[in-house]
Structures are given as C-alpha cells and as structure tokens.
Enzyme design. Structure first.
Site, mmCIF file in Angstrom:
data_model
loop_
_atom_site.group_PDB
_atom_site.id
_atom_site.type_symbol
_atom_site.label_atom_id
_atom_site.label_comp_id
_atom_site.label_asym_id
_atom_site.label_seq_id
_atom_site.Cartn_x
_atom_site.Cartn_y
_atom_site.Cartn_z
ATOM 1 N N GLU A 1 0.941 -1.211 0.088
ATOM 2 C CA GLU A 1 0.034 -0.085 0.035
ATOM 3 C C GLU A 1 0.807 1.201 0.010
ATOM 4 O O GLU A 1 2.226 1.135 0.409
ATOM 5 C CB GLU A 1 -0.802 -0.033 1.061
ATOM 6 C CG GLU A 1 -2.139 -0.820 1.314
ATOM 7 C CD GLU A 1 -3.211 -0.524 0.253
ATOM 8 O OE1 GLU A 1 -3.482 0.601 0.290
ATOM 9 O OE2 GLU A 1 -3.512 -1.162 -0.567
ATOM 10 N N HIS B 1 -7.894 8.341 -2.775
ATOM 11 C CA HIS B 1 -9.206 8.062 -2.871
ATOM 12 C C HIS B 1 -9.900 9.577 -3.455
ATOM 13 O O HIS B 1 -11.100 9.512 -3.404
ATOM 14 C CB HIS B 1 -9.984 7.620 -1.922
ATOM 15 C CG HIS B 1 -9.515 6.191 -1.548
ATOM 16 N ND1 HIS B 1 -10.480 5.265 -0.805
ATOM 17 C CD2 HIS B 1 -8.727 5.522 -2.155
ATOM 18 C CE1 HIS B 1 -9.839 4.331 -0.592
ATOM 19 N NE2 HIS B 1 -8.954 3.974 -1.469
#
Length: 415
Positions: free
Chosen positions: A202, A385
């Site tokens: 990540e 996001h």
C-alpha cells in the site's frame, strides 16, 4: 503453494527471533548496486506507472483489471515467476494473481498489492497520468499502482544481483481490495499462512511513513419498520420509520470510544418514496472502525441493546453488524520489522515515520492469521481516493531501494 493451511516451523522460529530482537541490523552504508539500480530504474518505473494509471481498473471493471493484470503478469514472467490466477467472487469476473519466485534460501516472503482502484470508468481519460512540480497524478497513481511498480522493480534488482537467498517470494495481486471479496479474503489468508512475513505495498504515507497498525472495519445496519399513512390527511395514523431511524442514528452514533480508537459514523440513510406519505420503512448504515477486535463484539451487543429505546411507538427496529476486515494490531514482531526498515532507510540518510491508519487493508488479513506483517511499502503519496491523488516522484527510487533491501535483510535473518 505448499501446505496451504499450516504455518511452517521456520515461520515460528522467525516470529520467536523477532520477539527476542534477533533481526539482523542493516549496515550503515547503502548498498551501492541496489542504490544505483533503483536510481537508474526510476524513469522506466515511471513509464510503467503511467501505463497502468492510464487504464481504468475500478473494482469490478473486468476489462481494465484484465489489462492491468496482463501487463503485470508479463513483467513478472520476464523475471522468471510462475503465475497462477484465481477467479473473484461472482458476479465479479476479475481474477487475482499469485506470482511465485523460487530461491535457494529459507525465507518465505509474501508481497501484496492490489490492481483495483476506487475510480469509475472514464476517470483515466478525464485525468490521465501527468507529472507536475515533482508529483505524479492520475487515478490510482499511489493506491495502489505505485505499489505494483515498486514490487516489480524491487524484484528486477534482485534478479540483476542474482540474489536467491530466499526460499520463495510470492507476489499476490488482489483484484478487489477496495471493495473486498470472499475469494480475495480466502486466498490471502491461505497464501499468507505458508509464509514467514508479509510486506504490503500500500502507498507510503505523506510523511514518508510505514503503517504499523490498521483499524478493522464493519458496517452497522439499522432497519426500521413503521406504518404508512397520508402525511397531510392522517399523519397520526402512521408510524414514521424515517423519524425513528433519525432517533436511532443520534443515539447509536454515540457508541464509539475515542480512548479505544473506535468510531461509528452513519453515512447512508434511505426512507420512503413519496413526500406526501409517512414512510413505513427506513434503513441507516454506519461505517464502523475498531483498533482491537473485541470492540466489534461490544458494538454488536450495544447496537441491539441501545436500539431498544425507541422514540416512535409501534415501530420495529432491528440491527446487525456486518464484519469486514479485521484490525491489524501493532505487535512486538511488527516493531522489529519497523526497526529493520528504519535501519535500511537510514542507509540512504532518510527517516521513516511510523503511523497507524483508520483504513482497512489486505495486510489485516495476513496479520490475522499470525504472520508478522508491515504495511506501506509502496510509493509515497497523498490525497488518497480523491481526484487529487498524487505520488511523489522523488520517492520512487528510495522506496524501491527500501523494498529490495528489506527482502535481502529478511532473507539473511533466516539463514
């Protein structure tokens, strides 16, 4: 994949060595060959990142996910990896990828990244990969296409070095990390159990950090049944499910516990269909995050207990908690992995920050089966996001160096 549901004796020994603080220290000086290769690969790595970012691969969008998979698999095959694909949970037609490299050592190291993004089809055309003021932009540029690129180029450097002091390196690419799936959960836990350590790719945090703990996730659902009636002519004959849902939201929204890092935030509300009709049904959903697993049990019980206090008589209220990813707690084992990573980054004169995250991730699944896990080994970025998501260009080479050297140090710790 061998012995899919048992941890090896080697894994147990590794966990013990971490708990006792016996991980190998990183050298003070950088590995010149790894550093040179990482720097030289940065332009090429950015080209691959551009190619991946310019493909729409939102969760469930099979054509784009297939393209990302094909490109990634082609790169991994060039490195000598054997490839297996696993279908996602229907009706999702995407597939997860498990690439395996065999070595001559003892360590079994799992790398994980994901191919899907949160962005809908058309996002890549609307916001194609660009670099401005030292930052790369585009949908999924750091979450998690930067992680895929970091993993591929770390493995390329190991191949250049003819480094094979590991028993196995597995690179697992999830096709549905952002939404989760039963197939992905089962696959990750099955694969993780056969490895000694997991490094999740990540994105690195904006302060150039790794993630040592993550919250677990769940969804609280509140269903209310009332009685319909005309809102103007006979409102008193109805039982307003929307009003009762609002009451429940206000009281159930207080079930969080700041001291334990537990949050509950209602985010979705549905009630009624016509403005002149008292609604006979309503549903409210809340995002629940916990740092310790027992808080999920507590929230589940408290939802039922507190919701018994109703404002509108003769309504029916039911609650349930749909559990998602478990929390990834900070442990003595993960602290030792942190110390190893900080030593390696120190070779470059850089400092890793260490933090936790309210967001859940696949690392939680590996940690939940008892495998020492550390997260955040991808390219550093921010605004995750959002349309402004970015990756720091200057972090590409250092992050590839960090991951490469981490694999080397972990391999050395298992000799």
């Amino acid at each position: 994949m061998t012995q899919p549901f048992s941890r090896s004796a080697l894994a147990s020994a590794f966990a013990l060595s971490l708990a006792m603080g016996v991980a190998l220290p990183a050298s003070a000086a950088p590995d010149q060959q790894v550093q040179t290769d990482a720097q030289n690969y940065q332009p090429e790595a950015l080209k691959l990142l551009e190619k991946l970012v310019n493909i729409d691969s939102g969760s469930g969008y099979e054509p784009g996910l297939a393209q990302v998979s094909d490109i990634t698999v082609d790169e991994l095959k060039k490195l000598g990896a054997t490839i297996e694909t696993f279908p996602n949970t229907a009706p999702d037609k995407s597939s997860h990828v498990v690439a395996t490299l065999k070595g001559t050592g003892k360590a079994k190291i799992l790398l994980m990244a994901h191919m899907d993004t949160v962005f809908k089809e058309g996002s890549a055309a609307a916001r194609p990969f660009t670099i401005k003021d030292g930052r790369a932009y585009g949908p999924g540029v750091m979450d998690d296409k930067g992680g895929i690129v970091a993993g591929i180029y770390a493995l390329k450097i190991l191949k250049n070095l003819n480094f094979k002091d590991y028993a196995q390196i597995t690179f697992l690419l999830d096709a549905s990390e952002e939404t989760g799936s039963e197939a992905a959960t089962a696959l990750i836990q099955k694969v993780a159990k056969t490895h000694d350590v997991t490094l999740n790719l990540e994105p690195g945090r904006p302060a150039d950090g790794l993630v040592v703990w993550r919250k677990g996730s769940a969804t609280a659902v509140v269903d209310v049944k009332g009685k319909a009636s005309h809102a103007g002519v006979a409102p008193d004959l109805g039982r307003n499910a929307a009003m009762e849902a609002a009451h429940q939201i206000l009281q159930l929204g207080k079930l969080g516990d700041a001291e334990k890092k537990t949050t509950i935030n209602f985010t979705v509300i549905n009630a009624g269909e016509r403005v002149n009709v008292i609604p006979d049904q309503a549903t409210a959903k809340a995002d629940v995050r916990v740092a310790v697993p027992e808080e999920l049990d507590r929230i589940e019980k408290d939802l039922a207990r507190v919701s018994a206090d109703k404002m509108i008589p003769e309504t029916e209220v039911s609650t349930k908690l749909i559990r998602g990813l478990p929390p990834m707690p900070q442990t003595a084992e993960s602290d030792k992995l942190v110390a190893m990573a900080q030593g390696i980054y120190g070779e470059l004169g850089r400092k890793l920050t260490i933090e936790g995250s309210g967001g859940a991730a696949d690392a939680s699944l590996a940690a939940a089966v008892g495998v020492p896990t550390l997260d955040g080994f991808g390219i550093v970025g921010g605004n995750i996001h959002t349309p402004e998501e970015y990756a720091e260009v200057d972090s590409v080479a250092p992050r590839i160096y960090l991951l490469t050297r981490m694999i080397m140090e972990l391999s050395a710790a298992h000799k």
